[in-house]
Design a protein around this motif. Structure first.
Motif, PDB file in Angstrom:
ATOM      1  N   UNK A  65       3.565  -4.072   7.506  1.00  0.00           N
ATOM      2  CA  UNK A  65       4.715  -4.290   6.626  1.00  0.00           C
ATOM      3  C   UNK A  65       4.286  -4.936   5.308  1.00  0.00           C
ATOM      4  N   UNK A  66       3.393  -5.928   5.391  1.00  0.00           N
ATOM      5  CA  UNK A  66       2.911  -6.584   4.169  1.00  0.00           C
ATOM      6  C   UNK A  66       2.140  -5.598   3.305  1.00  0.00           C
ATOM      7  N   UNK A  67       1.293  -4.793   3.945  1.00  0.00           N
ATOM      8  CA  UNK A  67       0.527  -3.809   3.195  1.00  0.00           C
ATOM      9  C   UNK A  67       1.455  -2.793   2.530  1.00  0.00           C
ATOM     10  N   UNK A  68       2.481  -2.367   3.262  1.00  0.00           N
ATOM     11  CA  UNK A  68       3.393  -1.370   2.711  1.00  0.00           C
ATOM     12  C   UNK A  68       4.096  -1.890   1.461  1.00  0.00           C
ATOM     13  N   UNK A  69       4.624  -3.110   1.530  1.00  0.00           N
ATOM     14  CA  UNK A  69       5.366  -3.659   0.398  1.00  0.00           C
ATOM     15  C   UNK A  69       4.512  -3.716  -0.868  1.00  0.00           C
ATOM     16  N   UNK A  70       3.273  -4.158  -0.721  1.00  0.00           N
ATOM     17  CA  UNK A  70       2.424  -4.304  -1.897  1.00  0.00           C
ATOM     18  C   UNK A  70       1.770  -2.983  -2.305  1.00  0.00           C
ATOM     19  N   UNK A  71       1.457  -2.125  -1.329  1.00  0.00           N
ATOM     20  CA  UNK A  71       0.822  -0.853  -1.685  1.00  0.00           C
ATOM     21  C   UNK A  71       1.789   0.049  -2.442  1.00  0.00           C
ATOM     22  N   UNK A  72       3.034   0.104  -2.002  1.00  0.00           N
ATOM     23  CA  UNK A  72       3.999   0.953  -2.684  1.00  0.00           C
ATOM     24  C   UNK A  72       4.277   0.431  -4.093  1.00  0.00           C
ATOM     25  N   UNK A  73       4.268  -0.891  -4.248  1.00  0.00           N
ATOM     26  CA  UNK A  73       4.426  -1.475  -5.581  1.00  0.00           C
ATOM     27  C   UNK A  73       3.230  -1.126  -6.462  1.00  0.00           C
ATOM     28  N   UNK A  74       2.034  -1.221  -5.882  1.00  0.00           N
ATOM     29  CA  UNK A  74       0.829  -0.920  -6.648  1.00  0.00           C
ATOM     30  C   UNK A  74       0.832   0.531  -7.140  1.00  0.00           C
TER      31      UNK A  74
END
Length: 436
Positions: A65-74
């Motif tokens: 979940x943490x990776x998803x939030x930041x990866x999609x933002x990136x």
């Protein structure tokens, strides 16, 4: 309550969940939370028990979940900054597009992106690179998801991949030896993936793809800013170098996946949007997409925690094996492999290999069927269901990026993946990898 009754309750709950998801009756969040909680109460578990199940499930998806939030933002930042514009222009010369070449390129990137064995990483790399292009040339998003899912079938079975390591652990054999044994079947899988691309390309062209450039409706960034996305733009060069660095640390394992993207987002915002107000504006514009899918991931975790920790999955696997008629017992390994895709979707990877596989080995070994043959048939068929498993957290990273609901993805992709899993098994039998 007996294990059989636990299994029955589990099957009914799963059937209701799949029906709701495929029909698109509600947001996935609702059934993934309500159905398992009600299921656990019916099975006689206390609120305290359910709290423990849910806590275990949430712990299993926190990093994703943490990776998803930041990866999609990136990748949203990169898309708005025009990072993928040169690729789009190269594959759409003079406003025309070769749909087969585009989808074949996506398949190739899937194989490369899946070298680390992480489904979430693969979805991110493939979709962020090809969604803007697919939207512009009119390729439907479920078709692009299907290409990635098809490519991950063979890529899932690398020696360091989860399925192969699980099967090797059950067999207590060297994982490289198991991989070498199934290697000819992997060549068949690659061929079937290319066939999938060809079939999808034909279908998309008939649907109007490639004949004209469609309006870019990609949700991964509202638009590319004027003047961005060229090789002469210093920010484009910087963004490319930053993305390569993020992917390097991601694949090398030097840094956790979520920290890679946390660092990437921080640097990308600082360089591309140095104004604090603009930074906040950008984060707010991406929040809706990331928040919806993060909530969905947590809801999936509730389902996973209850079904696994409550013993439903293990009981369901045992019942599946017990219902095989006696005369089919010598062939139980390939008979059940015919439905390996829906079994993978129902049980998940851990139960499929750690629970189902040992039981089936025990059923067929007295008839002279080797454990290696049984492991092989489940590896080469079950992997086709991994990327359409509704309880697989990684898949929701792809669905979130593509803005496609889980029911649409499953209905679209299963038409290709399930028949091809059976075709792959038939080829493995003919090649002598799987005993008949």
């Amino acid at each position: 309550m007996g294990s059989t009754m636990i299994a029955v309750i589990g099957f009914v709950s799963l059937a209701i969940l799949m029906w709701v998801l495929l029909k698109g009756m509600t947001s996935p969040v609702i059934p993934f939370i309500l159905i398992p909680v009600v299921t656990a109460l019916i099975a006689g578990f206390s609120i305290s028990d359910i709290n423990g199940f849910v806590k275990s499930g949430l712990n299993s998806v926190l990093s994703t979940a943490a990776m998803f939030m930041f990866s999609i933002t990136y990748f949203n930042i990169m898309n708005d900054a025009g990072l993928f514009e040169p690729v789009i222009r190269a594959l759409t010369p003079k406003g025309k597009a070769n749909v087969f070449l585009i989808l074949l390129s996506a398949l190739a990137v899937t194989y490369v992106g899946h070298l680390d064995g992480s489904g979430a990483t693969t979805w991110m790399i493939v979709l962020t690179a090809f969604l803007p292009l697919a939207d512009r040339v009119g390729i439907r998003r479920p078709a692009l998801l299907c290409v990635a899912a098809s490519g991950m079938t063979a890529a899932n079975l690398v020696p360091w991949g989860g399925p192969t390591m699980r099967a090797a652990a059950v067999l207590e054999m060297d994982v490289n030896a198991l991989f070498a044994y199934i290697l000819p079947a992997l060549a068949v899988m690659v061929g079937l993936s290319v066939l999938t691309v060809w079939m999808l390309a034909r279908a998309e062209v008939k649907n109007g793809a490639g004949t004209m450039i469609a309006e870019n409706t990609c949700t991964a960034g509202d638009h590319v800013e004027p003047g961005r996305g060229g090789f002469k733009d210093w920010k484009w060069i910087f963004n490319m170098a930053l993305t390569v660095a993020v992917l390097y640390f991601l694949f090398s394992g030097v840094m956790s996946s979520y920290l890679c993207f946390m660092m990437g987002v921080s640097v990308a915002l600082l360089v591309n949007y140095p104004n604090p107000k603009e930074q906040t504006k950008r984060l707010k514009s991406y929040a809706g997409q990331s928040m919806v899918m993060t909530i969905t991931l947590f809801a999936v975790a509730v389902f996973l925690g209850v079904m696994k920790e409550g013993g439903f999955i293990e009981a369901m696997a045992s019942v599946i094996v017990r219902i095989i008629p006696g005369f089919l017992a010598p062939h139980a390994h390939w008979v059940l492999a015919l439905i390996a895709v829906p079994m993978m979707m129902a049980l998940g990877t851990d139960a499929f290999y750690y629970v189902m596989l040992p039981v089936i080995i025990g059923v067929v070994e007295p008839f002279g069927i080797s454990a290696l043959s049984v492991a092989a048939v489940y590896l080469i068929t079950g992997t086709f269901g991994s990327s359409i498993n509704p309880s697989g957290a990684a898949m929701y990273v792809g669905l979130g990026l593509a803005d496609v609901d889980v029911g649409t993805h499953i209905k679209f992709s299963i038409r290709y993946l399930w028949p091809f899993s059976i075709a792959c098994m038939a080829a493995a039998i003919l090649m002598g990898i799987v005993q008949f």
